[in-house]
Design a protein around this motif. Structure first.
Motif: not given
Length: 305
Positions: A182-183, A221-223, A263-265
């Motif tokens: 999820a993250l 995730a960015l890298r 868990a709105h996000a």
């Protein structure tokens, strides 16, 4: 003869992650390894190893002491373990079944309870990281099992993983895996939005990623996903698709509801990936969510809107 060399390992499910995991077992385990998959072509991933092919699940049950599973979800895990022709259906059963799949927490605990009544121990051990990490034997593996079972299976899990974490009792491996996923999915959505904002604000995407990766906005995730897929806009087939994302998100939201969390996000991420799956990127690599942002594609209504 050592206990390890006398142990026969079975493996069911030679998909994108299963095949390299089984390959590592076959290359590192001193005992026999036998594998089963309904798709005959899946065995190409085991060429050059000592792994042998089982024709049926019954053959796995007859020969293997410990069986690993790498399957799509709850339904398949339950069927393979407890179905009419499943691993626990015959007179000879494996002593231990270790599920490397991502399933619901309730599903893992239900299967564990039903297998225990048949004298079969069960551990949930979902994996994280990429297919390349699976090929290198460098996965992160999150394990739900009692202390004694974890001590017994940890050396076998180390064939596939460089980080093996005991998360608690059965089901806790799935809790940690679902939180992890999820993250990742939510972070990828946030990166997609900010890459588009940055580009329209005049910063080249490659410069944005490089600069942010050196600051507090850095992330795995960015890298990885941003640099390797979102920057070049390359979203291949037969990778982790938005449909797989949605399956995992549904498991996360089920768990959140069970424990009383809104868990709105995660619900917002669900809407983004639903739009990704239904607007041209079905079956494609899930960081294609950036196209939904860039093209201002309308998100579907949320379940609680």
């Amino acid at each position: 003869m050592s206990a390890a060399s006398a142990t026969t390992i079975g493996f069911v499910g030679l998909g994108v992650m299963g095949a390299p995991m089984c390959r590592n077992i076959a290359l590192k385990h001193p005992g026999d390894v036998i594998a089963f998959d309904m798709n005959a072509s899946a065995f190409a991933g085991l060429e050059g190893t000592k792994a042998t092919r089982a024709q049926t699940l019954a053959e796995i049950a007859q020969r293997a002491d410990i069986v690993f599973l790498s399957l799509p979800g709850d339904k398949q895990v339950e069927q393979v373990c407890l179905g009419a022709e499943g691993l626990a259906s015959g007179s000879r059963r494996p002593a231990i079944i270790i599920d490397l799949s991502t399933t619901t927490v309730a599903g893992a605990r239900n299967v564990a309870e039903r297998l225990a009544s048949k004298g079969v121990a069960f551990a949930d051990a979902p994996v994280a990281r990429t297919r390349e990490a699976a090929q290198r034997g460098e996965l992160s593996i999150m394990v739900g099992a009692d202390e004694a079972l974890f001590a017994r299976i940890a050396p076998l899990l180390s064939y596939m993983g460089s980080d093996v974490t005991h998360c608690g009792a059965v089901g806790c491996g799935q809790v940690v895996k679902l939180v992890n996923n999820a993250l990742l999915f939510e972070n990828t959505v946030a990166i997609a939005e900010m890459m588009v904002v940055g580009a329209r604000g005049g910063v080249r995407p490659e410069v944005l990623i490089e600069a942010v990766s050196k600051g507090s906005g850095d992330s795995f995730a960015l890298r990885n996903h941003a640099r390797k897929a979102m920057l070049p806009r390359q979203f291949p087939d037969k990778a982790f698709s938005p449909e797989y994302v949605l399956k995992d998100i549904s498991c996360v939201l089920e768990l959140a509801e069970q424990v009383g969390v809104s868990a709105h996000a995660t619900q917002l991420a669900q809407r983004y990936y639903t739009a990704t799956a239904t607007n041209g990127w079905s079956g494609r690599y899930f960081p294609a969510v950036i196209e939904v942002v860039d093209r201002a594609i309308e998100l579907p209504s949320g379940a609680k809107d």
